[in-house]
Design a protein around this motif. Structure first.
Motif, PDB file in Angstrom:
ATOM      1  N   GLN A  94       0.845  -1.194   0.000  1.00 28.16           N
ATOM      2  CA  GLN A  94       0.000   0.000   0.000  1.00 28.16           C
ATOM      3  C   GLN A  94       0.878   1.241   0.000  1.00 28.16           C
ATOM      4  OE1 GLN A  94      -3.644   0.332   2.406  1.00 28.16           O
ATOM      5  NE2 GLN A  94      -2.626   2.040   3.429  1.00 28.16           N
ATOM      6  N   ILE A  95       0.437   2.266  -0.708  1.00 28.05           N
ATOM      7  CA  ILE A  95       1.108   3.557  -0.698  1.00 28.05           C
ATOM      8  C   ILE A  95       0.126   4.599  -0.188  1.00 28.05           C
ATOM      9  CG2 ILE A  95       2.684   2.993  -2.577  1.00 28.05           C
ATOM     10  CD1 ILE A  95       0.782   4.631  -4.413  1.00 28.05           C
ATOM     11  N   VAL A  96       0.651   5.710   0.283  1.00 27.60           N
ATOM     12  CA  VAL A  96      -0.180   6.804   0.762  1.00 27.60           C
ATOM     13  C   VAL A  96       0.282   8.087   0.071  1.00 27.60           C
ATOM     14  CG1 VAL A  96      -0.898   8.180   2.755  1.00 27.60           C
ATOM     15  CG2 VAL A  96      -0.564   5.712   3.000  1.00 27.60           C
ATOM     16  N   VAL A  97      -0.668   8.790  -0.528  1.00 31.30           N
ATOM     17  CA  VAL A  97      -0.414  10.087  -1.147  1.00 31.30           C
ATOM     18  C   VAL A  97      -1.011  11.136  -0.222  1.00 31.30           C
ATOM     19  CG1 VAL A  97      -0.880  11.567  -3.141  1.00 31.30           C
ATOM     20  CG2 VAL A  97      -0.526   9.107  -3.472  1.00 31.30           C
ATOM     21  N   GLU A  98      -0.241  12.165   0.060  1.00 29.98           N
ATOM     22  CA  GLU A  98      -0.726  13.241   0.914  1.00 29.98           C
ATOM     23  C   GLU A  98      -0.535  14.569   0.191  1.00 29.98           C
ATOM     24  OE1 GLU A  98      -0.352  13.811   5.481  1.00 29.98           O
ATOM     25  OE2 GLU A  98       1.404  14.796   4.582  1.00 29.98           O
ATOM     26  N   VAL A  99      -1.549  15.410   0.257  1.00 32.58           N
ATOM     27  CA  VAL A  99      -1.488  16.774  -0.275  1.00 32.58           C
ATOM     28  C   VAL A  99      -1.763  17.700   0.899  1.00 32.58           C
ATOM     29  CG1 VAL A  99      -2.473  18.442  -1.874  1.00 32.58           C
ATOM     30  CG2 VAL A  99      -2.330  16.026  -2.539  1.00 32.58           C
ATOM     31  N   VAL A 100      -0.858  18.648   1.109  1.00 32.45           N
ATOM     32  CA  VAL A 100      -1.022  19.645   2.159  1.00 32.45           C
ATOM     33  C   VAL A 100      -0.971  21.012   1.492  1.00 32.45           C
ATOM     34  CG1 VAL A 100      -0.108  20.608   4.314  1.00 32.45           C
ATOM     35  CG2 VAL A 100       0.132  18.161   3.841  1.00 32.45           C
ATOM     36  N   ILE A 101      -1.986  21.808   1.768  1.00 28.05           N
ATOM     37  CA  ILE A 101      -2.011  23.178   1.256  1.00 28.05           C
ATOM     38  C   ILE A 101      -1.792  24.096   2.447  1.00 28.05           C
ATOM     39  CG2 ILE A 101      -3.351  24.957   0.092  1.00 28.05           C
ATOM     40  CD1 ILE A 101      -4.821  22.687  -1.379  1.00 28.05           C
ATOM     41  N   GLY A 102      -0.746  24.888   2.362  1.00 28.54           N
ATOM     42  CA  GLY A 102      -0.420  25.818   3.428  1.00 28.54           C
ATOM     43  C   GLY A 102      -0.574  27.251   2.948  1.00 28.54           C
ATOM     44  N   ALA A 103      -0.176  28.160   3.778  1.00 24.51           N
ATOM     45  CA  ALA A 103      -0.248  29.581   3.441  1.00 24.51           C
ATOM     46  C   ALA A 103       0.870  29.901   2.458  1.00 24.51           C
ATOM     47  CB  ALA A 103      -0.116  30.418   4.705  1.00 24.51           C
ATOM     48  N   GLY A 104       0.588  29.749   1.175  1.00 21.30           N
ATOM     49  CA  GLY A 104       1.564  30.104   0.156  1.00 21.30           C
ATOM     50  C   GLY A 104       2.281  28.934  -0.482  1.00 21.30           C
ATOM     51  N   TRP A 105       1.951  27.695  -0.138  1.00 22.23           N
ATOM     52  CA  TRP A 105       2.632  26.544  -0.716  1.00 22.23           C
ATOM     53  C   TRP A 105       1.721  25.330  -0.755  1.00 22.23           C
ATOM     54  CZ3 TRP A 105       2.579  22.780   2.945  1.00 22.23           C
ATOM     55  CH2 TRP A 105       2.554  23.184   4.283  1.00 22.23           C
ATOM     56  N   VAL A 106       2.101  24.373  -1.592  1.00 18.08           N
ATOM     57  CA  VAL A 106       1.430  23.078  -1.676  1.00 18.08           C
ATOM     58  C   VAL A 106       2.514  22.013  -1.593  1.00 18.08           C
ATOM     59  CG1 VAL A 106       0.025  21.523  -3.084  1.00 18.08           C
ATOM     60  CG2 VAL A 106      -0.384  23.979  -3.183  1.00 18.08           C
ATOM     61  N   ARG A 107       2.304  21.040  -0.717  1.00 17.49           N
ATOM     62  CA  ARG A 107       3.254  19.921  -0.599  1.00 17.49           C
ATOM     63  C   ARG A 107       2.558  18.637  -1.003  1.00 17.49           C
ATOM     64  NH1 ARG A 107       4.100  19.195   4.727  1.00 17.49           N
ATOM     65  NH2 ARG A 107       2.680  17.446   4.734  1.00 17.49           N
ATOM     66  N   LEU A 108       3.223  17.863  -1.831  1.00 15.07           N
ATOM     67  CA  LEU A 108       2.715  16.569  -2.255  1.00 15.07           C
ATOM     68  C   LEU A 108       3.736  15.529  -1.831  1.00 15.07           C
ATOM     69  CD1 LEU A 108       0.881  15.720  -5.391  1.00 15.07           C
ATOM     70  CD2 LEU A 108       2.799  14.288  -4.752  1.00 15.07           C
ATOM     71  N   SER A 109       3.267  14.458  -1.182  1.00  8.87           N
ATOM     72  CA  SER A 109       4.197  13.408  -0.764  1.00  8.87           C
ATOM     73  C   SER A 109       3.603  12.036  -1.044  1.00  8.87           C
ATOM     74  CB  SER A 109       4.543  13.545   0.723  1.00  8.87           C
ATOM     75  OG  SER A 109       3.397  13.400   1.523  1.00  8.87           O
ATOM     76  N   VAL A 110       4.495  11.076  -1.230  1.00  6.76           N
ATOM     77  CA  VAL A 110       4.109   9.682  -1.403  1.00  6.76           C
ATOM     78  C   VAL A 110       4.906   8.872  -0.394  1.00  6.76           C
ATOM     79  CG1 VAL A 110       4.066   7.703  -2.963  1.00  6.76           C
ATOM     80  CG2 VAL A 110       3.512   9.981  -3.835  1.00  6.76           C
ATOM     81  N   GLU A 111       4.177   8.085   0.370  1.00  5.61           N
ATOM     82  CA  GLU A 111       4.784   7.275   1.434  1.00  5.61           C
ATOM     83  C   GLU A 111       4.624   5.802   1.106  1.00  5.61           C
ATOM     84  OE1 GLU A 111       3.972   6.336   6.165  1.00  5.61           O
ATOM     85  OE2 GLU A 111       3.122   8.130   5.266  1.00  5.61           O
ATOM     86  N   ASP A 112       5.686   5.045   1.373  1.00  4.00           N
ATOM     87  CA  ASP A 112       5.606   3.590   1.257  1.00  4.00           C
ATOM     88  C   ASP A 112       6.397   2.974   2.402  1.00  4.00           C
ATOM     89  OD1 ASP A 112       8.414   2.885   0.399  1.00  4.00           O
ATOM     90  OD2 ASP A 112       7.869   4.058  -1.365  1.00  4.00           O
ATOM     91  N   SER A 113       6.287   1.665   2.544  1.00  9.11           N
ATOM     92  CA  SER A 113       6.926   0.958   3.663  1.00  9.11           C
ATOM     93  C   SER A 113       8.293   0.387   3.318  1.00  9.11           C
ATOM     94  CB  SER A 113       6.022  -0.195   4.122  1.00  9.11           C
ATOM     95  OG  SER A 113       4.775   0.293   4.496  1.00  9.11           O
ATOM     96  N   HIS A 114       8.755   0.570   2.110  1.00  7.13           N
ATOM     97  CA  HIS A 114      10.040   0.011   1.687  1.00  7.13           C
ATOM     98  C   HIS A 114      11.169   0.849   2.274  1.00  7.13           C
ATOM     99  CE1 HIS A 114      13.198  -1.638  -0.795  1.00  7.13           C
ATOM    100  NE2 HIS A 114      12.346  -2.526  -1.271  1.00  7.13           N
ATOM    101  N   PRO A 115      12.208   0.221   2.844  1.00  4.05           N
ATOM    102  CA  PRO A 115      13.281   0.981   3.494  1.00  4.05           C
ATOM    103  C   PRO A 115      14.267   1.636   2.529  1.00  4.05           C
ATOM    104  CG  PRO A 115      13.739  -1.356   3.640  1.00  4.05           C
ATOM    105  CD  PRO A 115      12.353  -1.216   3.045  1.00  4.05           C
ATOM    106  N   TYR A 116      14.294   1.234   1.272  1.00  5.21           N
ATOM    107  CA  TYR A 116      15.261   1.782   0.326  1.00  5.21           C
ATOM    108  C   TYR A 116      15.022   3.264   0.097  1.00  5.21           C
ATOM    109  CZ  TYR A 116      17.612   2.734  -4.092  1.00  5.21           C
ATOM    110  OH  TYR A 116      18.378   3.280  -5.067  1.00  5.21           O
TER     111      TYR A 116
END
Length: 188
Positions: A94-116
């Motif tokens: 499973q993967i997790v995509v997160e979008v965070v909208i802040g005051a003046g920016w947007v952050r996009l991240s993808v999380e997985d459980s693989h240690p590499y």
């Protein structure tokens, strides 16, 4: 939004619903945090792209002013989810995509459980692939943003990119990802 618990993923996930997810609470200065979880399969790449596009539209990031930002974020999510599906799925179903909208920016991240911890490859024009992180880094830097890879407490990783909004109100120092949150709703 269709939410499932710990059931194994369907062989072919259903399409992403048109309405945006409900934002989770975030730290001060954050206008919204949205998380999507999906199985680490090829079909999750276009689903993630469509979900992020629909979310950005629902949050008012539309029109010519935001066109370059939105296209950059859609390319970034496509590359990061593709990398997670291709390289992490064996240890991270499973993967997790997160979008965070802040005051003046947007952050996009993808999380997985693989240690590499992935490293961008150097340009090798003889190769037909392997340039996804180079592309993410180039898009991020051209937009005036920042990107990085961070470890999760569980030994996995979060690959993220923060881009400034066109009005330039924000300070990207506030755009680093918070500590990972447990569990996220699953799309599809």
């Amino acid at each position: 939004m269709h939410v499932r618990g710990d059931a194994p993923p369907d062989p072919e996930p259903a399409p992403v619903p048109a309405r945006p997810p409900v934002p989770a609470s975030g730290p001060p200065g954050v206008e919204g945090v949205w998380r999507f979880a999906a199985p680490a399969v090829d079909l999750s790449v276009p689903q993630a792209r469509h979900a992020v596009r629909d979310l950005l539209v629902a949050q008012g990031l539309t029109g010519p002013r935001y066109a370059e930002l939105v296209e950059g974020l859609l390319l970034i999510v496509s590359e990061l989810v593709t990398n997670a599906v291709r390289h992490a799925a064996v240890l991270s179903p499973q993967i997790v995509v997160e979008v965070v909208i802040g005051a003046g920016w947007v952050r996009l991240s993808v999380e997985d459980s693989h240690p590499y911890r992935p490293q961008p490859l150097e340009n090798d024009f003889a190769r037909t692939g392997g340039r996804g992180l180079l592309l993410v880094r180039a898009i991020t830097l051209e937009a005036g943003g920042v990107c990085d890879v961070e470890r999760t407490p569980g030994g996995g990783k979060i690959v993220w990119s923060s881009l400034p909004l066109p009005d330039g109100r924000g300070d990207l120092a506030d755009a680093r990802p918070p500590a990972p949150r447990p569990s996220a709703p699953r799309w599809g």
